[in-house]
Write an enzyme that holds these catalytic residues in place. Structure first.
Site, mmCIF file in Angstrom:
data_model
loop_
_atom_site.group_PDB
_atom_site.id
_atom_site.type_symbol
_atom_site.label_atom_id
_atom_site.label_comp_id
_atom_site.label_asym_id
_atom_site.label_seq_id
_atom_site.Cartn_x
_atom_site.Cartn_y
_atom_site.Cartn_z
ATOM 1 N N LYS A 71 7.012 10.078 -4.487
ATOM 2 C CA LYS A 71 7.742 10.016 -3.227
ATOM 3 C C LYS A 71 6.870 9.630 -2.043
ATOM 4 C CE LYS A 71 11.323 10.230 -3.530
ATOM 5 N NZ LYS A 71 12.209 9.136 -4.060
ATOM 6 N N THR A 74 6.546 4.511 -3.499
ATOM 7 C CA THR A 74 6.241 3.789 -4.738
ATOM 8 C C THR A 74 7.220 2.652 -4.996
ATOM 9 O OG1 THR A 74 5.726 6.015 -5.565
ATOM 10 C CG2 THR A 74 5.493 4.178 -7.094
ATOM 11 N N HIS A 156 2.168 7.427 -11.685
ATOM 12 C CA HIS A 156 1.949 8.574 -10.800
ATOM 13 C C HIS A 156 0.744 9.399 -11.253
ATOM 14 C CE1 HIS A 156 5.347 7.954 -8.306
ATOM 15 N NE2 HIS A 156 6.265 8.360 -9.150
#
Length: 337
Positions: A71, A74, A156
């Site tokens: 968040k 991306t 991530h």
């Protein structure tokens, strides 16, 4: 080559309890997680199946990796980069972003859940795209390995989990975001996305994020992994806030960094293409369409800077601010104004 430096442990009783009560039963992986202590990375146990495949992923010189904590902009950066290196070709842009810029970690999150339940192809999808979806559903890492042309890959995971010396082999764009807005956005994402099944309050989520007991672990540890490489010639460190402030400037800098020049006209086209309101309505860029999410649970919620002011105040805000100041002093990270 095994990723021997990645040593994991079972969660503590407290950490297990946080995950157990915090998530419903829609995805068992959210409750069965492990911790890589040195990196403070908390990830579903299923990651162990893919750990070596990720670490040994064959990197090409012209690859572009987009690395972020969740968040932090991306999806926005994926759309920007994939369209930039393809000259803002609108026909190319009709291909769903998940195929243009695959999320390498997703098998860890979806393992044991049919991908067809989480990512659905509309009935009017062309046959070639359905075939791509079939290949994608067999495994995202194998799908990405077979991609032709210049690849835009997303993860991530922090740098310790990615191919060794990634920054020496290709281009890496690391995107970061102010922690308070990140907390708010990650909370809503965890509530709204069916793969997460989070069911606690924002206040509880903020406490858990300050403890690092959330999916993908400690915010500061991840950010620090990118911050340390910010001056590397193959790493472009970008703040979400700078993208919001002047997306044209960021796009022009990316064009130079990625060694892919664009005309002024193409830059302006891309600025428009990746503006929040346009992207939110773009069914190939906004994952909500393929996930068949209702409007109130849109993957792209607000995309604002300072939205945290609508949620945090008083003693809670003071506690979060103290957490931020302590970690800024510890890491030397300079947050944007």
């Amino acid at each position: 080559m095994a990723a021997e430096h990645l040593v994991w442990r079972e969660l503590t009783a407290e950490e297990k309890h946080i995950l157990e009560v915090g998530h419903d039963d829609s995805n068992r992986n959210m409750k069965d997680q492990i911790c890589f202590e040195k990196q403070r990375m908390i990830i579903p146990r299923t990651y162990l199946k893919f750990m070596d495949d990720m670490y040994n992923f064959p990197v090409k010189k012209d690859d572009i990796w987009i690395v972020t904590y969740p968040k932090c902009g991306t999806t926005w950066m994926q759309e920007t980069v994939s369209m930039l290196i393809n000259n803002v070709d609108q026909e190319y842009g009709k291909l769903p972003q998940i195929f243009r810029s695959p999320f390498l970690d997703i098998d860890t999150l979806m393992d044991g859940n049919e991908k067809g339940e989480g990512l659905q192809v509309p009935e009017d999808t062309p046959d070639f795209m359905k075939k791509m979806m079939e290949e994608f559903s067999k495994g995202v890492i194998p799908f990405a390995r077979k991609m032709s042309g210049r690849r835009v890959l997303k993860s991530h995971m922090s740098f310790d989990f990615l191919p060794p010396n990634l920054e020496d082999k290709c281009k890496v764009v690391y995107v970061a975001r102010q922690p308070k807005d990140c907390i708010v956005s990650f909370y809503h994402h965890s509530i709204n996305m069916p793969l997460h099944g989070y069911q606690q309050s924002l206040s509880t989520f903020a406490e858990e994020m300050m403890k690092g007991v959330v999916l993908f672990g400690d915010y500061w540890k991840h950010l620090e992994s990118g911050w340390k490489l910010r001056n590397h010639p193959n790493v472009k460190f970008i703040w979400f806030e700078d993208m919001k402030k002047d997306s044209k400037k960021v796009i022009e800098e990316l064009s130079v960094f990625l060694e892919h020049p664009l005309s002024e006209e193409k830059v302006d086209q891309l600025v428009h293409h990746v503006s929040f309101d346009v992207m939110k309505l773009n069914k190939t860029a906004n994952p909500s369409a393929m996930m068949k999410l209702p409007e109130e649970k849109n993957f792209m919620r607000k995309g604002q800077v300072g939205d945290w002011k609508n949620y945090f105040s008083g003693p809670e805000l003071e506690k979060i601010d103290n957490w931020i100041e302590e970690n800024k002093k510890r890491t030397g990270i300079q947050l944007p104004e």
